[in-house]
Design a protein around this motif. Structure first.
Motif, PDB file in Angstrom:
ATOM      1  N   GLN A 180       0.936  -1.477  -0.261  1.00 46.59           N
ATOM      2  CA  GLN A 180       0.150   0.179  -0.271  1.00 46.59           C
ATOM      3  C   GLN A 180       0.787   1.198  -0.024  1.00 46.59           C
ATOM      4  OE1 GLN A 180      -3.332  -0.313  -0.223  1.00 46.59           O
ATOM      5  NE2 GLN A 180      -2.745  -2.605   0.164  1.00 46.59           N
ATOM      6  N   PHE A 181       1.605   1.979  -1.445  1.00 44.27           N
ATOM      7  CA  PHE A 181       2.018   2.344  -0.919  1.00 44.27           C
ATOM      8  C   PHE A 181       1.615   3.927  -2.584  1.00 44.27           C
ATOM      9  CE2 PHE A 181       3.743  -0.894  -4.111  1.00 44.27           C
ATOM     10  CZ  PHE A 181       4.295  -0.133  -5.304  1.00 44.27           C
ATOM     11  N   GLU A 182       1.688   4.775  -1.953  1.00 44.84           N
ATOM     12  CA  GLU A 182       1.424   5.605  -3.292  1.00 44.84           C
ATOM     13  C   GLU A 182       2.281   5.770  -4.437  1.00 44.84           C
ATOM     14  OE1 GLU A 182       0.690  10.400  -4.216  1.00 44.84           O
ATOM     15  OE2 GLU A 182       0.957   9.470  -1.960  1.00 44.84           O
ATOM     16  N   HIS A 183       4.084   5.798  -3.957  1.00 46.12           N
ATOM     17  CA  HIS A 183       4.790   5.323  -5.721  1.00 46.12           C
ATOM     18  C   HIS A 183       5.916   5.425  -5.155  1.00 46.12           C
ATOM     19  CE1 HIS A 183       5.252   6.983  -9.165  1.00 46.12           C
ATOM     20  NE2 HIS A 183       6.077   7.035  -9.436  1.00 46.12           N
ATOM     21  N   ILE A 184       7.039   4.545  -6.053  1.00 48.32           N
ATOM     22  CA  ILE A 184       8.129   4.652  -5.557  1.00 48.32           C
ATOM     23  C   ILE A 184       9.197   5.026  -6.711  1.00 48.32           C
ATOM     24  CG2 ILE A 184      10.010   2.285  -5.845  1.00 48.32           C
ATOM     25  CD1 ILE A 184       8.001   0.626  -4.260  1.00 48.32           C
ATOM     26  N   TRP A 185      10.359   5.990  -6.591  1.00 41.66           N
ATOM     27  CA  TRP A 185      11.223   5.941  -7.752  1.00 41.66           C
ATOM     28  C   TRP A 185      12.355   4.676  -6.979  1.00 41.66           C
ATOM     29  CZ3 TRP A 185       8.882   9.468  -4.415  1.00 41.66           C
ATOM     30  CH2 TRP A 185       8.012  10.052  -6.071  1.00 41.66           C
ATOM     31  N   ALA A 186      12.487   3.985  -8.134  1.00 40.74           N
ATOM     32  CA  ALA A 186      14.092   3.391  -7.773  1.00 40.74           C
ATOM     33  C   ALA A 186      15.203   3.883  -8.987  1.00 40.74           C
ATOM     34  CB  ALA A 186      13.214   1.982  -8.319  1.00 40.74           C
ATOM     35  N   PHE A 187      15.820   4.186  -8.767  1.00 34.58           N
ATOM     36  CA  PHE A 187      16.998   4.562  -9.131  1.00 34.58           C
ATOM     37  C   PHE A 187      18.669   3.659  -8.961  1.00 34.58           C
ATOM     38  CE2 PHE A 187      14.776   8.936  -6.916  1.00 34.58           C
ATOM     39  CZ  PHE A 187      15.523   9.561  -9.223  1.00 34.58           C
ATOM     40  N   GLU A 188      19.160   3.681 -10.182  1.00 32.72           N
ATOM     41  CA  GLU A 188      20.107   2.193  -9.904  1.00 32.72           C
ATOM     42  C   GLU A 188      20.293   2.100 -11.708  1.00 32.72           C
ATOM     43  OE1 GLU A 188      22.531   0.212 -10.174  1.00 32.72           O
ATOM     44  OE2 GLU A 188      21.174   0.572  -8.682  1.00 32.72           O
ATOM     45  N   PRO A 189      22.023   3.129 -11.977  1.00 33.22           N
ATOM     46  CA  PRO A 189      22.716   3.618 -12.954  1.00 33.22           C
ATOM     47  C   PRO A 189      23.047   2.044 -13.409  1.00 33.22           C
ATOM     48  CG  PRO A 189      23.756   3.536 -10.986  1.00 33.22           C
ATOM     49  CD  PRO A 189      22.633   3.738 -10.494  1.00 33.22           C
ATOM     50  N   ASP A 190      23.554   1.129 -13.094  1.00 32.30           N
ATOM     51  CA  ASP A 190      24.266  -0.183 -13.414  1.00 32.30           C
ATOM     52  C   ASP A 190      23.035  -1.530 -14.239  1.00 32.30           C
ATOM     53  OD1 ASP A 190      24.613  -3.413 -13.254  1.00 32.30           O
ATOM     54  OD2 ASP A 190      26.733  -2.637 -12.340  1.00 32.30           O
ATOM     55  N   ALA A 191      23.438  -1.189 -15.471  1.00 34.31           N
ATOM     56  CA  ALA A 191      22.351  -1.847 -15.939  1.00 34.31           C
ATOM     57  C   ALA A 191      22.264  -3.359 -16.092  1.00 34.31           C
ATOM     58  CB  ALA A 191      23.074  -1.833 -17.730  1.00 34.31           C
ATOM     59  N   GLY A 192      22.871  -4.200 -15.210  1.00 38.50           N
ATOM     60  CA  GLY A 192      22.760  -5.155 -15.134  1.00 38.50           C
ATOM     61  C   GLY A 192      22.348  -6.239 -13.958  1.00 38.50           C
ATOM     62  N   SER A 193      22.136  -4.609 -12.389  1.00 39.02           N
ATOM     63  CA  SER A 193      21.708  -4.858 -12.173  1.00 39.02           C
ATOM     64  C   SER A 193      19.811  -4.599 -12.098  1.00 39.02           C
ATOM     65  CB  SER A 193      22.448  -4.268 -10.903  1.00 39.02           C
ATOM     66  OG  SER A 193      23.178  -4.239 -10.134  1.00 39.02           O
ATOM     67  N   ARG A 194      19.856  -3.358 -13.047  1.00 33.89           N
ATOM     68  CA  ARG A 194      18.505  -2.631 -13.355  1.00 33.89           C
ATOM     69  C   ARG A 194      17.731  -3.337 -13.914  1.00 33.89           C
ATOM     70  NH1 ARG A 194      20.693   1.717 -15.710  1.00 33.89           N
ATOM     71  NH2 ARG A 194      20.144   1.319 -17.563  1.00 33.89           N
ATOM     72  N   ALA A 195      17.948  -4.462 -14.551  1.00 39.58           N
ATOM     73  CA  ALA A 195      17.583  -5.341 -15.424  1.00 39.58           C
ATOM     74  C   ALA A 195      17.117  -6.787 -14.259  1.00 39.58           C
ATOM     75  CB  ALA A 195      18.315  -6.558 -16.611  1.00 39.58           C
ATOM     76  N   LYS A 196      17.568  -7.026 -13.860  1.00 31.11           N
ATOM     77  CA  LYS A 196      17.446  -7.567 -12.282  1.00 31.11           C
ATOM     78  C   LYS A 196      16.174  -7.171 -11.553  1.00 31.11           C
ATOM     79  CE  LYS A 196      21.486 -10.469 -11.630  1.00 31.11           C
ATOM     80  NZ  LYS A 196      22.541 -10.605 -11.458  1.00 31.11           N
ATOM     81  N   LEU A 197      16.024  -5.955 -11.661  1.00 28.82           N
ATOM     82  CA  LEU A 197      14.875  -5.093 -10.554  1.00 28.82           C
ATOM     83  C   LEU A 197      13.849  -5.075 -11.121  1.00 28.82           C
ATOM     84  CD1 LEU A 197      14.110  -3.344  -8.402  1.00 28.82           C
ATOM     85  CD2 LEU A 197      15.424  -1.504  -9.337  1.00 28.82           C
ATOM     86  N   GLN A 198      14.119  -4.936 -12.618  1.00 23.17           N
ATOM     87  CA  GLN A 198      12.639  -5.500 -13.358  1.00 23.17           C
ATOM     88  C   GLN A 198      11.529  -6.443 -13.433  1.00 23.17           C
ATOM     89  OE1 GLN A 198      11.483  -2.866 -15.550  1.00 23.17           O
ATOM     90  NE2 GLN A 198      12.830  -1.456 -16.200  1.00 23.17           N
ATOM     91  N   SER A 199      12.803  -7.709 -13.510  1.00 22.49           N
ATOM     92  CA  SER A 199      12.020  -9.105 -13.109  1.00 22.49           C
ATOM     93  C   SER A 199      11.981  -8.900 -11.600  1.00 22.49           C
ATOM     94  CB  SER A 199      13.550 -10.107 -13.272  1.00 22.49           C
ATOM     95  OG  SER A 199      13.049 -11.450 -13.190  1.00 22.49           O
ATOM     96  N   LEU A 200      12.131  -8.260 -11.045  1.00 25.33           N
ATOM     97  CA  LEU A 200      11.565  -9.316  -9.524  1.00 25.33           C
ATOM     98  C   LEU A 200      10.540  -8.870  -9.844  1.00 25.33           C
ATOM     99  CD1 LEU A 200      13.002  -9.539  -6.182  1.00 25.33           C
ATOM    100  CD2 LEU A 200      12.756  -7.094  -6.362  1.00 25.33           C
ATOM    101  N   LEU A 201      10.218  -7.200  -9.970  1.00 27.85           N
ATOM    102  CA  LEU A 201       8.527  -6.883  -9.794  1.00 27.85           C
ATOM    103  C   LEU A 201       7.724  -6.869 -11.054  1.00 27.85           C
ATOM    104  CD1 LEU A 201      10.322  -3.170  -8.985  1.00 27.85           C
ATOM    105  CD2 LEU A 201       9.471  -4.279  -8.284  1.00 27.85           C
ATOM    106  N   SER A 202       8.148  -8.120 -12.261  1.00 28.43           N
ATOM    107  CA  SER A 202       7.582  -7.614 -12.862  1.00 28.43           C
ATOM    108  C   SER A 202       6.674  -9.215 -12.249  1.00 28.43           C
ATOM    109  CB  SER A 202       8.645  -9.032 -13.686  1.00 28.43           C
ATOM    110  OG  SER A 202       8.224 -10.330 -13.187  1.00 28.43           O
ATOM    111  N   ASP A 203       6.403  -9.149 -11.768  1.00 24.16           N
ATOM    112  CA  ASP A 203       5.218 -10.124 -11.075  1.00 24.16           C
ATOM    113  C   ASP A 203       3.863  -9.709 -10.008  1.00 24.16           C
ATOM    114  OD1 ASP A 203       6.402 -10.004  -9.201  1.00 24.16           O
ATOM    115  OD2 ASP A 203       5.930 -12.336  -8.533  1.00 24.16           O
TER     116      ASP A 203
END
Length: 390
Positions: free
Chosen positions: A201-224
């Protein structure tokens, strides 16, 4: 390195140590772990011998350098036990890494230089800025390791390795419909914990990650996540610093990826104040760039007064500069210091605006009482760099 290197511990730090050593060109002779037999089935460790402690020979103990890759328990008792078992040369892994800063930016093993008169006064002042005695105890532990390589502990100020960024005081202040700014998101473990504690129950999340490999894993984590919730999470490729522009960045280092002159790519940088966001909760884990990020967020912090947490163990800003900056620039905030691992790592500051203090915190405004207050002579030993405590 004048002898073969052995890693003790094959957990997350042991894995990171192996990758680090591969990068700087130091071979791992073998790995020692209580769970060696199970780990030997893991393809990650293919090609490296894994042995249980009781399988090590005296020749291996005498002729190697043992790097202890565990920071979830006190270093000194482990090192003493290993020495009693026959190991000759034992060091924390991060102290080895400190010798190769010209090749790799990992900086968790830094030593504090002798303190100047300015440092002495500023540290003494910083010790007074904390809102409870647990903070003072943890700050003293941090100082003792970084300056003296001594491990201090206080019975009423235990180190909790399980709750970084979400200590009880923060959880008591945390509500639903938060706007969470996560700078240094890595692969999203902190966001995952945030979602758990807020029941998504949140209003918004801003996730800052400049490492492309970590960013892809972050996208995957949130995909479900359900679509409506996922739309409220922005994953952004910027490094958070004090000013806008570009900086060299060292990527593909896992959670150690960071802005560094050793980096081979340029990444875009943003200051939080330039983004015109209204966060209610900010977390900074930026491998040493936390203080510049705070300076670039001063208007946002003063205008929106969010909950704030920031790591401070990657460089000597954590000795006093970061706490003093917060003390001087965030009036009406309670400041807490917590260690979440040993060997001077895991040091994290928490800042809570007075309008969001939990009732239990207001009721204990003077803080917790330690079993024996810190002796002024102990503080003096750190400030003056004595090798022995009085």
């Amino acid at each position: 390195m004048d002898k073969p290197l052995v890693l003790y511990g094959a957990g997350s730090l042991g894995r990171m140590a192996r990758e680090y050593l591969n990068h700087v060109g130091i071979p791992v002779h073998l790995v020692v772990d209580m769970n060696a037999r199970q780990l030997s089935q893991d393809a990650y460790w293919a090609g490296i011998p894994l042995l249980r402690p009781d399988e090590i020979t005296p020749d291996q103990q005498q002729g190697t350098l043992l790097a202890l890759c565990i920071v979830t328990a006190p270093y000194a008792p482990m090192a003493n036990e290993l020495a009693s078992a026959g190991w000759k040369d034992i060091v924390p892994f991060y102290d080895i890494a400190e010798h190769y800063r010209d090749r790799h930016p990992l900086s968790n093993g830094w030593f504090a230089a002798p303190f100047s008169k300015q440092d002495e006064g500023a540290i003494a002042s910083a010790l007074e800025c904390w809102s409870d005695d647990v903070s003072r105890a943890h700050h003293l532990q941090f100082l003792a390791w970084r300056r003296l390589r001594q491990e201090w502990s206080f019975p009423d100020a235990r180190i909790d390795t399980s709750n970084r960024f979400f200590i009880p005081e923060m959880l008591a202040a945390l509500g639903q419909n938060e706007r969470f700014l996560d700078a240094g998101s890595y692969v999203g473990q902190v966001i995952k914990t945030f979602l758990l504690h807020t029941e998504k129950q949140f209003e918004h999340i801003w996730a800052f990650e400049p490492d492309a490999g970590s960013r892809a894993k972050l996208q995957s984590l949130l995909s479900d996540m359900e679509e409506t919730r996922r739309q409220e999470i922005e994953i952004l490729p910027w490094a958070i610093t004090e000013t806008e522009g570009e900086r060299p960045f060292f990527s593909d280092l896992g959670y150690a990826s960071q802005c560094s002159d050793l980096g081979g790519e340029l990444v875009p940088c943003r200051a939080i104040d330039t983004l015109n966001l209204a966060p209610t909760f900010i977390k900074l884990h930026l491998e040493g760039m936390e203080l510049p990020a705070l300076r670039g967020a001063i208007r946002t912090l003063r205008q929106h007064r969010p909950l704030l947490t920031a790591t401070i163990y990657h460089n000597d800003d954590g000795l006093w500069r970061t706490p003093r900056w917060l003390q001087n620039n965030l009036p009406g905030y309670a400041l807490l210091f917590r260690l979440h691992s040993w060997c001077g790592t895991g040091a994290t500051i928490y800042a809570l605006p007075e309008e969001r203090w939990p009732a239990s915190m207001v009721a204990t405004e003077t803080g917790l009482t330690l079993a024996g207050d810190p002796d002024p002579c102990m503080i003096a030993a750190i400030l003056r760099g004595h090798d022995e405590l009085p």
